[in-house]
Design a protein around this motif. Structure first.
Motif, PDB file in Angstrom:
ATOM      1  N   LEU A  14       0.819  -1.215   0.000  1.00 57.08           N
ATOM      2  CA  LEU A  14       0.000   0.000   0.000  1.00 57.08           C
ATOM      3  C   LEU A  14       0.858   1.272   0.000  1.00 57.08           C
ATOM      4  CD1 LEU A  14      -2.866   1.055  -0.123  1.00 57.08           C
ATOM      5  CD2 LEU A  14      -2.915   1.009   2.362  1.00 57.08           C
ATOM      6  N   PRO A  15       1.888   1.383   0.842  1.00 62.27           N
ATOM      7  CA  PRO A  15       2.732   2.584   0.741  1.00 62.27           C
ATOM      8  C   PRO A  15       3.409   2.704  -0.627  1.00 62.27           C
ATOM      9  CG  PRO A  15       3.149   1.463   2.812  1.00 62.27           C
ATOM     10  CD  PRO A  15       2.259   0.568   2.007  1.00 62.27           C
ATOM     11  N   GLY A  16       3.802   1.573  -1.203  1.00 64.90           N
ATOM     12  CA  GLY A  16       4.402   1.608  -2.538  1.00 64.90           C
ATOM     13  C   GLY A  16       3.425   2.110  -3.582  1.00 64.90           C
ATOM     14  N   ILE A  17       2.186   1.662  -3.497  1.00 60.71           N
ATOM     15  CA  ILE A  17       1.157   2.125  -4.422  1.00 60.71           C
ATOM     16  C   ILE A  17       0.889   3.613  -4.219  1.00 60.71           C
ATOM     17  CG2 ILE A  17      -1.314   1.953  -4.940  1.00 60.71           C
ATOM     18  CD1 ILE A  17      -0.999  -1.105  -4.494  1.00 60.71           C
ATOM     19  N   MET A  18       0.909   4.066  -2.967  1.00 60.11           N
ATOM     20  CA  MET A  18       0.704   5.488  -2.691  1.00 60.11           C
ATOM     21  C   MET A  18       1.819   6.328  -3.329  1.00 60.11           C
ATOM     22  SD  MET A  18      -0.637   5.378   1.250  1.00 60.11           S
ATOM     23  CE  MET A  18      -0.814   7.146   1.468  1.00 60.11           C
ATOM     24  N   VAL A  19       3.057   5.867  -3.208  1.00 60.32           N
ATOM     25  CA  VAL A  19       4.173   6.594  -3.817  1.00 60.32           C
ATOM     26  C   VAL A  19       4.026   6.610  -5.337  1.00 60.32           C
ATOM     27  CG1 VAL A  19       6.679   6.527  -4.231  1.00 60.32           C
ATOM     28  CG2 VAL A  19       5.793   6.179  -1.928  1.00 60.32           C
ATOM     29  N   LEU A  20       3.723   5.454  -5.907  1.00 58.30           N
ATOM     30  CA  LEU A  20       3.586   5.339  -7.361  1.00 58.30           C
ATOM     31  C   LEU A  20       2.467   6.237  -7.892  1.00 58.30           C
ATOM     32  CD1 LEU A  20       4.328   3.835 -10.037  1.00 58.30           C
ATOM     33  CD2 LEU A  20       2.499   2.252  -9.443  1.00 58.30           C
ATOM     34  N   PHE A  21       1.263   6.106  -7.333  1.00 60.47           N
ATOM     35  CA  PHE A  21       0.150   6.914  -7.827  1.00 60.47           C
ATOM     36  C   PHE A  21       0.287   8.374  -7.429  1.00 60.47           C
ATOM     37  CE2 PHE A  21      -1.771   2.942  -8.953  1.00 60.47           C
ATOM     38  CZ  PHE A  21      -2.469   3.271 -10.106  1.00 60.47           C
ATOM     39  N   GLY A  22       0.976   8.656  -6.334  1.00 58.81           N
ATOM     40  CA  GLY A  22       1.266  10.052  -6.002  1.00 58.81           C
ATOM     41  C   GLY A  22       2.082  10.694  -7.104  1.00 58.81           C
ATOM     42  N   GLN A  23       3.095   9.980  -7.585  1.00 55.03           N
ATOM     43  CA  GLN A  23       3.912  10.484  -8.688  1.00 55.03           C
ATOM     44  C   GLN A  23       3.100  10.597  -9.979  1.00 55.03           C
ATOM     45  OE1 GLN A  23       7.317  11.586  -9.284  1.00 55.03           O
ATOM     46  NE2 GLN A  23       6.734  12.086  -7.184  1.00 55.03           N
ATOM     47  N   ARG A  56      -3.470  17.226  -7.964  1.00 54.04           N
ATOM     48  CA  ARG A  56      -2.234  17.777  -7.388  1.00 54.04           C
ATOM     49  C   ARG A  56      -2.207  17.570  -5.880  1.00 54.04           C
ATOM     50  NH1 ARG A  56      -3.422  22.001 -10.684  1.00 54.04           N
ATOM     51  NH2 ARG A  56      -4.151  23.237  -8.936  1.00 54.04           N
ATOM     52  N   THR A  57      -3.326  17.865  -5.224  1.00 58.55           N
ATOM     53  CA  THR A  57      -3.397  17.748  -3.764  1.00 58.55           C
ATOM     54  C   THR A  57      -3.252  16.297  -3.325  1.00 58.55           C
ATOM     55  OG1 THR A  57      -4.817  19.696  -3.672  1.00 58.55           O
ATOM     56  CG2 THR A  57      -4.810  18.259  -1.742  1.00 58.55           C
ATOM     57  N   CYS A  58      -4.040  15.422  -3.905  1.00 56.04           N
ATOM     58  CA  CYS A  58      -3.993  14.006  -3.545  1.00 56.04           C
ATOM     59  C   CYS A  58      -2.628  13.410  -3.892  1.00 56.04           C
ATOM     60  CB  CYS A  58      -5.118  13.253  -4.263  1.00 56.04           C
ATOM     61  SG  CYS A  58      -5.276  11.541  -3.746  1.00 56.04           S
ATOM     62  N   GLY A  59      -2.083  13.782  -5.040  1.00 60.53           N
ATOM     63  CA  GLY A  59      -0.769  13.271  -5.444  1.00 60.53           C
ATOM     64  C   GLY A  59       0.324  13.648  -4.464  1.00 60.53           C
ATOM     65  N   ARG A  60       0.312  14.901  -4.024  1.00 62.23           N
ATOM     66  CA  ARG A  60       1.320  15.333  -3.028  1.00 62.23           C
ATOM     67  C   ARG A  60       1.184  14.559  -1.722  1.00 62.23           C
ATOM     68  NH1 ARG A  60       0.536  21.340  -4.182  1.00 62.23           N
ATOM     69  NH2 ARG A  60      -0.445  20.964  -4.914  1.00 62.23           N
ATOM     70  N   LEU A  61      -0.061  14.413  -1.258  1.00 58.59           N
ATOM     71  CA  LEU A  61      -0.296  13.703   0.000  1.00 58.59           C
ATOM     72  C   LEU A  61       0.120  12.242  -0.107  1.00 58.59           C
ATOM     73  CD1 LEU A  61      -3.755  15.183   1.010  1.00 58.59           C
ATOM     74  CD2 LEU A  61      -1.600  15.479   2.250  1.00 58.59           C
ATOM     75  N   TRP A  62      -0.308  11.570  -1.163  1.00 52.23           N
ATOM     76  CA  TRP A  62       0.021  10.153  -1.315  1.00 52.23           C
ATOM     77  C   TRP A  62       1.530   9.946  -1.440  1.00 52.23           C
ATOM     78  CZ3 TRP A  62      -4.019   7.613  -5.071  1.00 52.23           C
ATOM     79  CH2 TRP A  62      -5.217   7.426  -4.361  1.00 52.23           C
ATOM     80  N   PHE A  63       2.184  10.786  -2.226  1.00 51.00           N
ATOM     81  CA  PHE A  63       3.623  10.619  -2.398  1.00 51.00           C
ATOM     82  C   PHE A  63       4.356  10.811  -1.074  1.00 51.00           C
ATOM     83  CE2 PHE A  63       7.885  12.198  -3.516  1.00 51.00           C
ATOM     84  CZ  PHE A  63       8.341  11.095  -4.207  1.00 51.00           C
ATOM     85  N   ALA A  64       4.054  11.889  -0.374  1.00 49.74           N
ATOM     86  CA  ALA A  64       4.750  12.182   0.886  1.00 49.74           C
ATOM     87  C   ALA A  64       4.447  11.127   1.952  1.00 49.74           C
ATOM     88  CB  ALA A  64       4.357  13.567   1.387  1.00 49.74           C
ATOM     89  N   TRP A  65       3.177  10.801   2.134  1.00 50.78           N
ATOM     90  CA  TRP A  65       2.806   9.847   3.169  1.00 50.78           C
ATOM     91  C   TRP A  65       3.287   8.444   2.825  1.00 50.78           C
ATOM     92  CZ3 TRP A  65      -2.093  10.735   6.442  1.00 50.78           C
ATOM     93  CH2 TRP A  65      -2.146  12.074   6.830  1.00 50.78           C
ATOM     94  N   GLY A  66       3.280   8.117   1.538  1.00 49.77           N
ATOM     95  CA  GLY A  66       3.797   6.814   1.114  1.00 49.77           C
ATOM     96  C   GLY A  66       5.284   6.680   1.413  1.00 49.77           C
ATOM     97  N   ALA A 101      -6.334   3.343   7.068  1.00 51.43           N
ATOM     98  CA  ALA A 101      -6.900   4.487   7.778  1.00 51.43           C
ATOM     99  C   ALA A 101      -6.194   5.774   7.346  1.00 51.43           C
ATOM    100  CB  ALA A 101      -6.789   4.289   9.288  1.00 51.43           C
ATOM    101  N   LEU A 102      -4.876   5.720   7.206  1.00 56.88           N
ATOM    102  CA  LEU A 102      -4.137   6.900   6.761  1.00 56.88           C
ATOM    103  C   LEU A 102      -4.452   7.233   5.306  1.00 56.88           C
ATOM    104  CD1 LEU A 102      -0.703   6.320   8.504  1.00 56.88           C
ATOM    105  CD2 LEU A 102      -2.428   8.028   9.053  1.00 56.88           C
ATOM    106  N   LEU A 103      -4.639   6.217   4.478  1.00 54.80           N
ATOM    107  CA  LEU A 103      -5.029   6.447   3.092  1.00 54.80           C
ATOM    108  C   LEU A 103      -6.364   7.183   3.032  1.00 54.80           C
ATOM    109  CD1 LEU A 103      -4.580   5.776  -0.023  1.00 54.80           C
ATOM    110  CD2 LEU A 103      -6.107   3.864   0.424  1.00 54.80           C
ATOM    111  N   PHE A 104      -7.346   6.720   3.808  1.00 56.52           N
ATOM    112  CA  PHE A 104      -8.653   7.379   3.827  1.00 56.52           C
ATOM    113  C   PHE A 104      -8.553   8.787   4.417  1.00 56.52           C
ATOM    114  CE2 PHE A 104     -10.332   2.981   3.456  1.00 56.52           C
ATOM    115  CZ  PHE A 104     -10.956   3.164   2.226  1.00 56.52           C
ATOM    116  N   LEU A 105      -7.637   8.989   5.350  1.00 54.51           N
ATOM    117  CA  LEU A 105      -7.422  10.325   5.892  1.00 54.51           C
ATOM    118  C   LEU A 105      -6.931  11.268   4.796  1.00 54.51           C
ATOM    119  CD1 LEU A 105      -7.303  12.284   8.293  1.00 54.51           C
ATOM    120  CD2 LEU A 105      -4.993  11.438   8.727  1.00 54.51           C
ATOM    121  N   THR A 106      -6.035  10.797   3.926  1.00 54.20           N
ATOM    122  CA  THR A 106      -5.557  11.644   2.836  1.00 54.20           C
ATOM    123  C   THR A 106      -6.695  12.002   1.881  1.00 54.20           C
ATOM    124  OG1 THR A 106      -4.892   9.793   1.409  1.00 54.20           O
ATOM    125  CG2 THR A 106      -3.218  10.699   2.906  1.00 54.20           C
ATOM    126  N   LEU A 107      -7.612  11.062   1.688  1.00 52.77           N
ATOM    127  CA  LEU A 107      -8.772  11.359   0.836  1.00 52.77           C
ATOM    128  C   LEU A 107      -9.641  12.423   1.486  1.00 52.77           C
ATOM    129  CD1 LEU A 107      -9.714   7.759  -0.342  1.00 52.77           C
ATOM    130  CD2 LEU A 107      -8.327   9.471  -1.527  1.00 52.77           C
TER     131      LEU A 107
END
Length: 125
Positions: A14-23, A56-66, A101-107
């Protein structure tokens, strides 16, 4: 050890997917509003400006949190090393639930940012 490695991969997925889709959302977001791919909510799909802002907002959050979750999750799996499979499985499951839970928080943070910057019709405030 084999099951622990399997769970480590699952926990890092999941963190890897967050980094990938954040980018992806930062570098190559979906150009057109669509109902198939992208950050799709009623407010984000109300206008092209809201659509671009949401990605842009979701991408930044997912990349950083991932990026933060990757090493933290790996470190939190270390205490389960050498334990029984049921303990490792439970440990990994708890970590994945916390990650979700953190993923849903970013949403939710993205929704809040959209509400702050756009009205329901997608017009900037």
């Amino acid at each position: 050890m084999g099951f622990w490695l399997f769970m480590l991969v699952i926990v890092l997925l999941l963190p890897g997917i967050m980094v990938l889709f954040g980018q992806v959302f930062l570098r190559r977001p979906p150009q057109q509003i669509n109902g198939v791919y992208g950050y799709r909510t009623r407010r984000s799909m109300a206008s092209q400006a809201a659509w671009d802002f949401a990605h842009r907002t979701c991408g930044r959050l997912w990349f950083a949190w991932g990026l933060v979750l990757l090493p933290v999750s790996a470190a939190l799996m270390l205490p389960a090393l050498g334990r029984a499979e049921d303990v490792v499985g439970l440990w990994g499951t708890v970590l994945v639930v916390l990650q979700l839970a953190l993923l849903f928080l970013t949403l939710g943070l993205t929704v809040r940012a959209l509400k702050r910057h756009f009205d329901e019709a997608g017009r900037p405030r």
